[in-house]
Design an enzyme around this catalytic site. Structure first.
Site, mmCIF file in Angstrom:
data_model
loop_
_atom_site.group_PDB
_atom_site.id
_atom_site.type_symbol
_atom_site.label_atom_id
_atom_site.label_comp_id
_atom_site.label_asym_id
_atom_site.label_seq_id
_atom_site.Cartn_x
_atom_site.Cartn_y
_atom_site.Cartn_z
ATOM 1 N N HIS C 103 0.826 -1.214 0.000
ATOM 2 C CA HIS C 103 0.000 0.000 0.000
ATOM 3 C C HIS C 103 0.856 1.258 0.000
ATOM 4 C CE1 HIS C 103 -3.793 -1.833 0.126
ATOM 5 N NE2 HIS C 103 -4.190 -1.586 1.365
ATOM 6 N N TYR D 49 -6.894 3.843 11.211
ATOM 7 C CA TYR D 49 -7.038 2.839 10.157
ATOM 8 C C TYR D 49 -6.373 3.359 8.893
ATOM 9 C CZ TYR D 49 -10.428 0.187 12.954
ATOM 10 O OH TYR D 49 -11.036 -0.566 13.931
ATOM 11 N N GLU D 50 -5.902 2.439 8.051
ATOM 12 C CA GLU D 50 -5.132 2.878 6.888
ATOM 13 C C GLU D 50 -5.995 3.630 5.870
ATOM 14 O OE1 GLU D 50 -3.444 -0.829 5.637
ATOM 15 O OE2 GLU D 50 -5.190 -1.395 4.473
ATOM 16 N N SER D 51 -7.307 3.572 6.034
ATOM 17 C CA SER D 51 -8.183 4.370 5.170
ATOM 18 C C SER D 51 -8.084 5.857 5.487
ATOM 19 C CB SER D 51 -9.634 3.908 5.324
ATOM 20 O OG SER D 51 -10.029 3.941 6.683
ATOM 21 N N GLY D 52 -7.321 6.233 6.497
ATOM 22 C CA GLY D 52 -7.102 7.648 6.769
ATOM 23 C C GLY D 52 -7.853 8.182 7.972
#
Lengths: 274, 258, 274, 258
Positions: C103, D49-52
């Site tokens: 990612h 979370y890696e979604s921001g």
């Protein structure tokens, strides 16, 4: 994060000899904090700022700085920074070492600092003389295209100081309007002080993508209403353009400058900007 | 309608901008020219300031590059790293508008020092955004008052690449953008000579003689095979400019603002 | 920028063999546009996406793709993407070439693409096997610290396709909520199509720092209400988690997959997502 | 109160998180453990979370890494490049929480392929954020069900660096973070042996024997000099977990969601 008075925050988090980045791109310039640093007589600072304007002119003129890292040093739309020029041209009040970049380089170097990188890579400086006078400007080749790219060390200040609109009770700080490189400067720095217009119970309704510095990224949050004057705070007060114009005359001579600083900074109460 | 040479300069610069342009605006003379264009013949012109304001439509001229009015009237405002990375370096800007303290015949600019770098006679502001603006925008317009002190044989410092010290550096460095295609002064306009890229006089402002331009240029200035007269400012242009400047002076609390 | 029907936008801006980045990080996944690409029978596409999920599972299963550039290929929280696995493991309906990243690498590569850079430099891939199977992962040394840093070519897709909440009459597009890499994908691409929930006269009151893609950065804006379903649009409709769970059974076998696609995509009216 | 081995695993993992932690959360088992910790002993725990989504406080467990609830309850939400650059790579995260399909004795993880990469028997999802999470977070917790198929002598592919193939790679590569300091399974907890960094059994869950752990581990698993019994889940922990899972199942429209 602790809520501190500005005086205490400067006392604890800004030491003689520190690399200090006070940012704010025209907007939200942390004048109150800079004045507090002057009042507390900090010395030998490396002052870092893309656009050293009136605040750094004042700090340089009062002898706080040993070195200046910058990319554009002027009174925007008005002319020269006379104290900055006097230091560079005549060594008054003390000689100042300058480390000079372009805006793109400094913006990338802050970004890289926030990102924990040792350096920033970008397309810059091609065909210019700056790399000849700044050994911190290097070049490397893209391993895919062979293109030569500029590379500068990331900025990792000892302390970043910025001004913002408001903080909640947890010290989460919200910034709006012209954002400059403040978020990057804070995240790039070892310590960070934020002065704010107000402390509120809740940040309240806002964009899900509001620009917020979580309290745990900060060392201290200090209430300092008007702390950006004569710069401005979007949503709170406007830019005092007349003062920027007036600064040209105030700062042109050493005597009038010192007199102004004495009356408006040295003898002013802490936490108050002009 | 009578007009000053400064007005002629601003009007001539404004005319060079088209409605489809996306313009990276420097403060001072460039900002006046860009906003005049937007308020007259080029309402579709998109202005971007390095403070991060995208598609800004100020009603008065900003004093600084980040005045409140710029953000308040913008489509949106992004951070400074983003403006330099996605918008400028990303190749989104069609025209960059620059000024300087010194210019040479290849439209290289000096905004760093007069005298030697280590012991400057005059310390100027430095590059700011200019070094990368000059390389990344599709083309560059330059606006400067003309004099022997500013139009020089040799720059004390090359802050911003025009066509380079030989006129051919851009291609040698692999820079695909056009670089300076127009210099507008209070006396004339200049454009690069094909092949050499030396800036030569393309038009003289009304009432200006070739001798005046020669007198005011530090290098042996040359003229295009056909030198036109710059059309004088139209009444509508002058009115728009004066209104803008009057609004600006009132807003800044001083008549001295440019 | 032109306002076009989704069919016309795909017809004009997506060609066989193109590198196509359809982004949306869980949120705002452009299903309607992907279905239109399937209906129009596009072939030999290089599909780029950090998280190929149901949409790319569908596109791969329908044979649109020759190559997949990705960093995480699963049905989030549910399990495998069966059509993706069938293509990789068994070459059905056609063999698919994979270009695999982490990612961080893809996010940096999009950022670098938006920034006009030939490559992205970051700290990554240390001690892992991916560099052995992806020759596009290189390393270079920081000229200041000597640290070895990862370097990947920037992503510059032929076309980026994203979904967003709304556009104004000038085609300025506003995005809110989980932002993913959509802005970067659009700015990195040669052409960009945005599908939107609605077109409004004015974007209206908003944060001065709202995330907006100016109309002049786009090729086409297409009205496609519900165009992200079964993904979601913050402020408009929620994520159809039940469908994500149901997809596991639908997609497990080729026959049930094809039957579902026939009924819900091939024979569905253009511009409508499930 | 009786409980399942999955519940024991989630509770044991949740306990390892402290109120001052800033945690980068993977989906599935890590998300359940992190949110359980936040809802019980560690209300000050910050989840990213890696979604921001930064400091998110979901009331139900998200099915995906970017469910609406994550953004709606977050302090703020930033783009994915920023989350990986400023927040993860920038060194702001104290704990990263990972799972995987295969783990070896040095807590390296495989989430890429079973079988050879070019002709995989099972194609797994790939790295996602894991490769860089493992290097950039202060320390790493791993949560996985234990079996000979998943706890293997040799990974088919090293997706995510634990302590490396020899146990000493982190220092050799100049990685200053701690790496995996805890593995929680449905049978036991493991921690790295000082010096070798081999994961050894630190505690057995109530009712689990050493033989069960040996049977379920693909390498000759070793035990710490003193092996404790993992404290059984307290009633409050179980209730909080079950409430969370019930709310989650209702929200996802299925009882099957984890």
């Amino acid at each position: 994060m602790e809520f501190l008075s500005l005086g205490e925050a400067v006392e604890r988090f800004v030491a003689d000899g520190d690399q200090v980045a006070m940012e704010g791109f025209t907007h939200l310039i942390p004048f109150a904090a800079g004045h507090e640093i002057i009042r507390r007589g900090r010395r030998e600072l490396t002052l870092i700022r893309m656009t050293p304007d009136l605040l750094y002119d004042q700090m340089i003129g009062m002898g706080t700085a040993r070195r200046l890292v910058f990319s554009w040093g002027g009174n925007p739309g008005v002319g020269s920074l006379h104290r900055f020029r006097d230091a560079v041209e005549n060594g008054w009040p003390a000689p100042i070492e300058i480390v000079e970049h372009s805006h793109a380089a400094m913006a990338n170097a802050y970004e890289a600092g926030a990102a924990g990188m040792p350096c920033a890579v970008f397309r810059g400086y091609r065909g210019t003389d700056l790399p000849e006078v700044n050994p911190g400007i290097r070049f490397l080749r893209c391993p895919f295209t062979g293109e030569e790219l500029a590379c500068v060390a990331s900025l990792r200040p000892d302390v970043a100081i910025v001004h913002a609109q408001k903080a909640d009770r947890e010290g989460n700080v919200m910034v709006e309007g012209i954002l400059g490189v403040q978020k990057e400067a804070v995240l790039a720095a070892r310590r960070a002080i934020v002065t704010v217009e107000e402390v509120v119970d809740e940040l309240g309704p806002r964009s899900p993508n509001a620009v917020i510095l979580p309290g745990w990224t900060l060392s201290a949050v200090c209430l300092a209403p008007g702390g950006a004057r004569p710069s401005y705070a979007h949503g709170y007060y406007g830019r005092d353009n007349a003062f920027y114009l007036a600064w040209d005359a105030i700062s042109r001579e050493r005597e009038s400058f010192l007199e102004w600083m004495r009356r408006n900074v040295l003898e002013a109460p802490p936490g108050e900007a002009r | 309608m009578s007009y000053t040479s400064a007005e002629m300069m601003t009007v001539a610069a404004a005319r060079a901008l088209g409605g489809g342009d996306i313009c990276f605006v420097g403060i001072g003379l460039p900002s006046a020219a860009c906003n005049l264009a937007r308020l007259t013949h080029a309402p579709g012109l998109r202005l971007i300031y390095e403070s991060g304001t995208i598609e800004t439509r100020p009603d008065t001229l900003p004093l600084s590059i980040g005045d409140p009015e710029l953000c308040q009237t913008a489509l949106t405002t992004v951070g400074v790293p983003e403006i330099f990375r996605y918008w400028l370096q990303g190749g989104r800007i069609t025209v960059g508008f620059l000024g300087g303290a010194q210019i040479d015949r290849y439209a290289n600019l000096n905004t760093t020092v007069i005298g030697p770098y280590s012991r400057p006679k005059v310390r100027l502001p430095g590059s700011g955004g200019a070094s990368e603006i000059a390389a990344s925008c599709g083309k560059i317009f330059i606006i400067m008052r003309q004099s022997r002190r500013s139009f020089v044989e040799r720059l004390d410092f090359l802050t911003t690449l025009g066509h380079g010290r030989s006129g051919a550096e851009r291609r040698a460095l692999g820079i695909a953008t056009q670089g300076p295609v127009l210099v507008v002064t209070d006396l004339c306009t200049m454009t690069p000579e094909p092949e050499t890229n030396e800036m030569i006089v393309a038009s003289l402002h009304p009432g200006v003689s070739r001798e005046q331009v020669v007198e005011s240029t530090g290098w042996p200035v040359r003229f295009a095979p056909v030198v036109n007269e710059t059309p004088a400012p139209a009444a509508a242009e002058l009115e728009a400019l004066r209104d803008l400047q009057a609004r600006t002076a009132r807003a800044h609390g001083s008549a001295g603002a440019e």
